[in-house]
Design a protein around this motif. Structure first.
Motif, PDB file in Angstrom:
ATOM      1  N   ASP A  48       0.857  -1.186   0.000  1.00 29.21           N
ATOM      2  CA  ASP A  48       0.000   0.000   0.000  1.00 29.21           C
ATOM      3  C   ASP A  48       0.893   1.236   0.000  1.00 29.21           C
ATOM      4  N   SER A  49       0.692   2.117  -0.972  1.00 31.37           N
ATOM      5  CA  SER A  49       1.513   3.306  -1.078  1.00 31.37           C
ATOM      6  C   SER A  49       0.641   4.550  -1.173  1.00 31.37           C
ATOM      7  N   HIS A  50       1.063   5.611  -0.478  1.00 34.64           N
ATOM      8  CA  HIS A  50       0.392   6.906  -0.534  1.00 34.64           C
ATOM      9  C   HIS A  50       1.434   7.969  -0.822  1.00 34.64           C
ATOM     10  N   THR A  84       4.745  -1.183 -10.733  1.00 33.26           N
ATOM     11  CA  THR A  84       4.514  -2.309  -9.833  1.00 33.26           C
ATOM     12  C   THR A  84       4.318  -3.574 -10.649  1.00 33.26           C
ATOM     13  N   VAL A  85       4.977  -4.650 -10.225  1.00 34.78           N
ATOM     14  CA  VAL A  85       4.808  -5.956 -10.864  1.00 34.78           C
ATOM     15  C   VAL A  85       4.238  -6.919  -9.827  1.00 34.78           C
ATOM     16  N   LEU A  86       2.998  -7.374 -10.079  1.00 30.52           N
ATOM     17  CA  LEU A  86       2.373  -8.397  -9.239  1.00 30.52           C
ATOM     18  C   LEU A  86       2.767  -9.745  -9.816  1.00 30.52           C
ATOM     19  N   ASP A  87       3.826 -10.320  -9.225  1.00 31.40           N
ATOM     20  CA  ASP A  87       4.463 -11.494  -9.809  1.00 31.40           C
ATOM     21  C   ASP A  87       4.190 -12.770  -9.011  1.00 31.40           C
ATOM     22  N   GLY A  88       3.102 -12.782  -8.256  1.00 33.98           N
ATOM     23  CA  GLY A  88       2.707 -13.973  -7.515  1.00 33.98           C
ATOM     24  C   GLY A  88       1.210 -13.964  -7.319  1.00 33.98           C
ATOM     25  N   GLU A  89       0.591 -15.120  -7.352  1.00 31.95           N
ATOM     26  CA  GLU A  89      -0.867 -15.194  -7.209  1.00 31.95           C
ATOM     27  C   GLU A  89      -1.316 -14.618  -5.868  1.00 31.95           C
ATOM     28  N   GLY A  90      -2.475 -13.957  -5.892  1.00 30.27           N
ATOM     29  CA  GLY A  90      -3.060 -13.438  -4.659  1.00 30.27           C
ATOM     30  C   GLY A  90      -2.475 -12.133  -4.178  1.00 30.27           C
ATOM     31  N   GLY A  91      -1.635 -11.499  -4.963  1.00 30.69           N
ATOM     32  CA  GLY A  91      -1.041 -10.233  -4.540  1.00 30.69           C
ATOM     33  C   GLY A  91      -2.018  -9.075  -4.629  1.00 30.69           C
ATOM     34  N   HIS A  92      -1.803  -8.069  -3.779  1.00 29.32           N
ATOM     35  CA  HIS A  92      -2.646  -6.871  -3.800  1.00 29.32           C
ATOM     36  C   HIS A  92      -1.772  -5.639  -3.716  1.00 29.32           C
ATOM     37  N   CYS A  93      -2.141  -4.627  -4.504  1.00 28.54           N
ATOM     38  CA  CYS A  93      -1.394  -3.371  -4.547  1.00 28.54           C
ATOM     39  C   CYS A  93      -2.366  -2.197  -4.495  1.00 28.54           C
ATOM     40  N   THR A  94      -2.055  -1.228  -3.646  1.00 33.00           N
ATOM     41  CA  THR A  94      -2.816   0.023  -3.586  1.00 33.00           C
ATOM     42  C   THR A  94      -1.863   1.182  -3.852  1.00 33.00           C
ATOM     43  N   LEU A  95      -2.210   2.018  -4.811  1.00 34.85           N
ATOM     44  CA  LEU A  95      -1.418   3.204  -5.130  1.00 34.85           C
ATOM     45  C   LEU A  95      -2.329   4.422  -5.052  1.00 34.85           C
ATOM     46  N   ASN A  96      -2.184   5.194  -3.995  1.00 35.15           N
ATOM     47  CA  ASN A  96      -2.965   6.412  -3.817  1.00 35.15           C
ATOM     48  C   ASN A  96      -2.028   7.612  -3.832  1.00 35.15           C
ATOM     49  N   GLY A  97      -2.542   8.746  -4.259  1.00 39.29           N
ATOM     50  CA  GLY A  97      -1.702   9.930  -4.288  1.00 39.29           C
ATOM     51  C   GLY A  97      -2.502  11.214  -4.278  1.00 39.29           C
ATOM     52  N   LEU A  98      -1.870  12.266  -3.775  1.00 40.58           N
ATOM     53  CA  LEU A  98      -2.464  13.604  -3.775  1.00 40.58           C
ATOM     54  C   LEU A  98      -1.378  14.595  -4.161  1.00 40.58           C
ATOM     55  N   TYR A  99      -1.616  15.370  -5.223  1.00 45.45           N
ATOM     56  CA  TYR A  99      -0.685  16.423  -5.597  1.00 45.45           C
ATOM     57  C   TYR A  99      -1.417  17.757  -5.511  1.00 45.45           C
ATOM     58  N   VAL A 100      -0.761  18.715  -4.865  1.00 40.63           N
ATOM     59  CA  VAL A 100      -1.327  20.046  -4.647  1.00 40.63           C
ATOM     60  C   VAL A 100      -0.311  21.046  -5.174  1.00 40.63           C
ATOM     61  N   VAL A 101      -0.652  21.724  -6.275  1.00 40.79           N
ATOM     62  CA  VAL A 101       0.313  22.598  -6.942  1.00 40.79           C
ATOM     63  C   VAL A 101      -0.319  23.946  -7.247  1.00 40.79           C
ATOM     64  N   THR A 102       0.550  24.937  -7.360  1.00 43.12           N
ATOM     65  CA  THR A 102       0.099  26.291  -7.658  1.00 43.12           C
ATOM     66  C   THR A 102       1.220  27.015  -8.397  1.00 43.12           C
TER      67      THR A 102
END
Length: 407
Positions: free
Chosen positions: A221-223, A238-256
């Protein structure tokens, strides 16, 4: 370095770099600092350190033992400079360092050519690390533009658990280049919570690559929180290289202002029965620009894949522009994959509703902006990181004190 010379700096003629021009980087004479900076104390890095964390601190690419603290880590866990780890555990480091982040990326080749030190985190099989590990790369930014090549290698063996916070800070508002590469290896049944917090100078360049390799039944899990930098490029693969793997990729960018942020995401489902969830949100003001290219690639035979990808952008200025391009590449016939993106402004009806309750126009817009970001804020599990992000938003938004009271 031969590989980088063959590739050269990318240009807008290349599809992956069509909307991000790195000519300012190529045209700047960066000077790598020869020695670690002097006179930097705990008070200088205090705004970038989270309470309750073990920490490794690097200043201008140099390990700073006096500012680091590994208290609270279980026996057998390694959190050290990469140079020390190469001396102490050469076989373990060699098995993973530069084995995952490919040299097809010019800035990965550049980092690999010039890296001299970095951070190494190793969690042995079956070990649970309850204390978050903070790896802070801070740039002091001398008068001449400098460049650093941070490297982070995380190896979580089977059935282990750890939380790693990867932070980048600029201690001065000057121009410099940070070119980091992060490799994360998640063993069978292991769980890694990862956070990237980027708070660099708005005059700085930040071009980063993050490569994750997951084994069966693993969870990553990545934020990512991206708020600094004049030109930011964030490649996540990200490489899901095994059965049953789970990946979370969340992000927030705040720019001005004139900030430019480019997120390039690739999730490869290489084995069956894997799931991935991806949500990136952006808040753009001034004349800022954002780019989001997200790709989910389902390999042949990766049946029962379940993948979700979404990019949401909130535009606060008539001059800000968000480019969003989610993609699916599916080569299996028993999958469930969805993707989508939105780019829009605040809802006028929602603003009117709040104003009809006696809330001023600026405060109403700020409350709705914070509500947009809160979906990412609330997903952050480390209290200190979550509180820090909320405080940043309160300070950035007009009438932030009203927003703080409202939430």
């Amino acid at each position: 370095i031969e590989r980088f010379q063959a590739l050269g700096f990318p240009t807008p003629r290349q599809e992956a770099w069509r909307l991000t021009n790195v000519a300012p980087i190529a045209g700047t004479a960066f000077h790598r600092p020869a020695a670690a900076p002097a006179g930097i104390g705990p008070e200088d890095i205090r705004p970038y350190v989270y309470d309750g964390c073990a920490r490794l601190v690097f200043l201008d690419g140099h390990f700073a033992p006096a500012l680091s603290d590994m208290a609270g880590l279980p026996a057998g866990v390694t959190a050290s400079s990469l140079a020390d780890a190469i001396q102490a555990q050469p076989a373990l480091v060699e098995a993973h360092l530069a084995r995952h982040a490919g040299l097809d990326h010019p800035f990965v080749a550049l980092n690999t050519a010039f890296v001299r030190d970095g951070a190494f985190v190793h969690v042995p099989r079956g070990t649970v690390v309850e204390t978050p590990i903070l790896v802070l790369f801070a740039t002091t930014a001398a008068a001449a533009p400098t460049v650093t090549y941070p490297r982070l290698l995380v190896v979580a063996e089977a059935a282990s658990q750890a939380t790693v916070i990867e932070a980048y800070a600029g201690l001065a508002e000057r121009a410099y280049l940070t070119c980091p590469v992060t490799e994360v290896v998640v063993g069978a049944g292991a769980v890694v919570d990862h956070y990237k917090v980027q708070k660099e100078s708005v005059a700085a360049y930040h071009v980063a690559t993050q490569q994750i390799h997951q084994d069966r039944d693993s969870t990553f899990d990545s934020h990512a929180v991206l708020t600094g930098g004049g030109l930011v490029r964030n490649d996540v693969r990200t490489v899901l290289d095994g059965e049953g793997g789970h990946c979370t990729l969340n992000g927030l960018y705040v720019v001005t202002g004139a900030q430019h942020v480019d997120n390039q995401m690739l999730v490869e489902h290489a084995r069956p029965h894997c799931t991935s969830f991806e949500l990136y949100k952006g808040i753009l003001d001034g004349r800022s620009r954002s780019v989001f290219n997200g790709r989910i690639h389902v390999h042949p035979g990766a049946q029962k894949t379940d993948a979700v990808q979404a990019n949401r952008n909130l535009i606060l200025s008539a001059h800000a522009i968000a480019h969003s391009n989610p993609q699916l590449e599916i080569f299996a016939d028993d999958v469930r994959c969805t993707h989508g993106s939105t780019v829009g402004e605040l809802d006028d009806d929602a603003v009117f509703y709040l104003r009809s309750r006696g809330i001023g126009a600026d405060a109403a817009r700020s409350i709705l902006t914070y509500a947009f970001a809160s979906d990412i804020v609330d997903r952050i599990k480390v209290p200190a990181v979550r509180t820090d992000l909320a405080a940043f938003l309160f300070d950035r938004l007009p009438r932030g004190e009203v927003v703080r009271e409202a939430v």
